[in-house]
Design an enzyme around this catalytic site. Sequence first.
Site, PDB file in Angstrom:
ATOM      1  N   GLY A 216       0.824  -1.197   0.000  1.00 34.16           N
ATOM      2  CA  GLY A 216       0.000   0.000   0.000  1.00 34.16           C
ATOM      3  C   GLY A 216       0.866   1.258   0.000  1.00 34.16           C
ATOM      4  CB  SER A 217       0.091   4.656   1.181  1.00 38.65           C
ATOM      5  OG  SER A 217      -1.137   4.642   0.479  1.00 38.65           O
ATOM      6  CB  THR A 218       4.374   1.553   3.581  1.00 41.08           C
ATOM      7  OG1 THR A 218       4.058   0.325   2.919  1.00 41.08           O
ATOM      8  CG2 THR A 218       3.557   1.668   4.853  1.00 41.08           C
ATOM      9  CE  LYS A 220       0.365   6.785  -2.089  1.00 42.85           C
ATOM     10  NZ  LYS A 220      -0.853   7.147  -1.335  1.00 42.85           N
TER      11      LYS A 220
END
Lengths: 483, 429
Positions: A216-218, A220
């Site tokens: 997921g957004s980790t 990013k």
Amino acid sequence: MDRQIKTLAVGMMVLFTSVFLKLNQVQVVQANDLANDPRNSRVATRDFARPRGAIQTADGLVLAQSTPTDDQLKRLRQYPGGQLYAGITGYFSFTYGASGVERAYTDFLSGRKASTSLKGLGDVFNDKEQTGNVTLTIKNAVQQVAAQQLGNRRGAVVALDPTTGGILAMVNFPSFDPNPLAAHDQKAVQAAYKQLAADPAKPLLARAYGEIYAPGSTFKVVTTSAALERKPELATKTYPVLKQLDLPHTTSDLPNFGGSSCGGQLPQLLKVSCNTGFAQIGLDLGIDALKSEAQDFGFASAPPLDIPGAARSRFPDTTDWLRDDPRLAQSAIGQNDVVASPLQMALIASAIANKGVAMKPHVMGEIRDNEGDVVRRYLPSSWRKPVTPEVAAAVTQMMIGVVNGGTATGIAVPGVQVAAKTGTAQTTGKNAHAWIIGFAPADAPKIAVAVIVESQPGVSEATGGRVAAPIARAVIQAALGAP
Amino acid sequence: MIGVRGAARRTELGLVVLAIIITASAYILASLGRTASLPANLVPFLLVIIGLIALAHIAVRRLAPGADSVLLPIAGLLNGVGYVFIARLDRDLAGLQAVWTAVGVAAFLATLAVVRRPRDLERYRYTFALVGVGLLLVPLLPGIGRTVNGARLWIRLGPLTFQPGEIAKIILAIFFASYLVEKRALLSRRSLPEGARSFLARLRYFGPILLAWGASLVVLVAERDLGSSLLFFGLFVTMLWVATGWAVYVALGAGMFTLGAAMSWSAFSHVKQRIDVWIDPWSRASTQGFQVLQAIFGMGTGGMAGTGLGLGDPTRIPAAATDLIFAAIGEELGLLGTTAIVAAFVTTVAVGLRIAMRARNDFEKLLAVGLTTILGLQAFIIIGGVTRLLPLTGITLPFVSYGGSSLVANYILLALLLRISDSSTRAAA
């Protein structure tokens, strides 16, 4: 006939000579390999009958020890740490062999390598058994807190010292009790193992390093690093405020969580974890830049953890991708087929924390012989250098922003500056894996952490912050407060 | 000549005493290694082995005083070492093996007593042929035939199980010897007609080998036993070649057996499995390859000098007391021990062929060749199988393995060889 009989004698000699040669091959040439083949259960018996050293945490809690018994196997291996430490110690089973530290350091534990500590000629004639005792980098104080915080939720916590790579805590739930597998009644052992192996919750799997999830957004953090490393102009580009990004070559759109709108420059995008912004950054970066960056961080190779079973994290296969493929936009926000182990995500945080250098992760601190002399000490070394110290510093600043008023406010520790990034990886319609990665203190990091809690209700960017952040916060507090 | 005979018997006595000392020491060491105590039944054990081998020795003194002096001590040593390992592996089998050894020695005595002149055997040639083939095929009969470990080689009569093939191999050797002595002129190349007269005329030469081949295939396919099949066919081809001196038979036999094995490989799963496991046991380490790998692991763990008697872990080897006893010896006595066993068989073969060379008539010569070939070939097939030189097949290591039929048959075989040896010594006198 006598002529044939003489020839027959020669023929028989040839047959028996070939047998003799083959015997030499088996019993001399290959003898060592055969004797030590893991499928040769005599090895396990031999190791069982020998004394075996203890395994303990850095703060002195004994996790595995052998006690003498009266039966044929002579010694019973016990794990006072039970299931809390099963993913680290592993088990030492007569039927199923060894796993974890028991496997990785078996030669030291059983004394086959500890005898390198012979100090003088006298020791050669001393029949006292030399075994090695393994002290881990794990701190029970941190491990306990991590386990309490995770509770009965499926997931994993990995905490490590970013300057050395020494693992401070590594918790899996569900886990298993290694004691029944090390028991002597092999029928009971087999029953216990089969039950564990058949359990759909997969308790035998060390999720912390052996399982891979959508990050997921980790992820990013990787995308951000890629932008700063490879296309610095993107760092100052202002991305439009959008509800959803119109993906190229497809009729579908990539929306922000919960229909929110976001945009702006990179620090702002990271702070609120803006999907539309990062998806566009991915497209701006291009396939090669993002994929190379992920590989620099350790994707595509398993972390060199010193116990077996570390899973390989993966960036998707891009061979059939178009230049601005919609899958590139999804990968940039940690979706599509990007998958990573919790250990890998903790190593990403540790690389940012440690001026761009990820150290080799390890659980062994040192091994001492029975006299307490050090036989081997783990010498920290670098694994990967994905970003420059300057980029690491810039990403750190942005991750501080995520904690100070962004999605990761839940990880904030009073008096200590934490840097972090949350993640929410949607699994089914209404559930998502809640993630957080981070480190502290931001200016001189002593701990990097990754937390995943599987399949939590709620699909919004807040999920990671709400569910995973408090666990990470407690772990950071325990690590910084622990002696 | 009496002096020479006396010397041979004194040599035999010395060697027999040596075999007893080695066996007894091994027995004590195995017990010390395993339980750190002397075997409880040491005195009865010593009395029994001394009694049995002394009985055999006295029988030779009385009934075949001119016989070779080495064979009986070697057989006693192999039997003794085998017993030590069987006792170390499985107490229950050890008790039975002791009884079978007694029966074997009784059969040894009986054979020496009944067969006073080897050529007496020649007279009952076709009876032997019938009995031999019958014994070979009787396990196929429903009702009394028994399948053990996939091979249908046993019969069961009341409480007794027996492997008739073990006796059949001796009876067939006797038949082959008498048949080939009579027909050797007809079957040798010298009598081959010039030019190709007719196919049928030629077939006469190859009829016997074809028949034997067919019989071996029946054993292979119906009784599912590659080892016995190879043993019977190898025995016949060897004797055919020794009798006629025509090497074509050997080449033909090798080719036919390869062909038969290849056909069975593609047609029968049990043969295919044996071959596949032989070529690659590693990918089947926990299934079909388990047995041979445990044997290999055991011998590898033993290494040069072995783990020491009673100190290894040969109970991990399936069938360690029977077909795979050689691997158990390799584990605990190492290369030194296995080499000693191989040397014992090499000596036996050498002595057996020397007896054949010295034999005074063709029948005795050929019979000695046949009996020696049985021992040598059987030892080679099973040792080769255990070490993965050959595919592993289920036959016993003569005198060493647990197995009543095998032990009794081999003692009879030994008595016949000694009888031939004695007969030629007498003829020379």
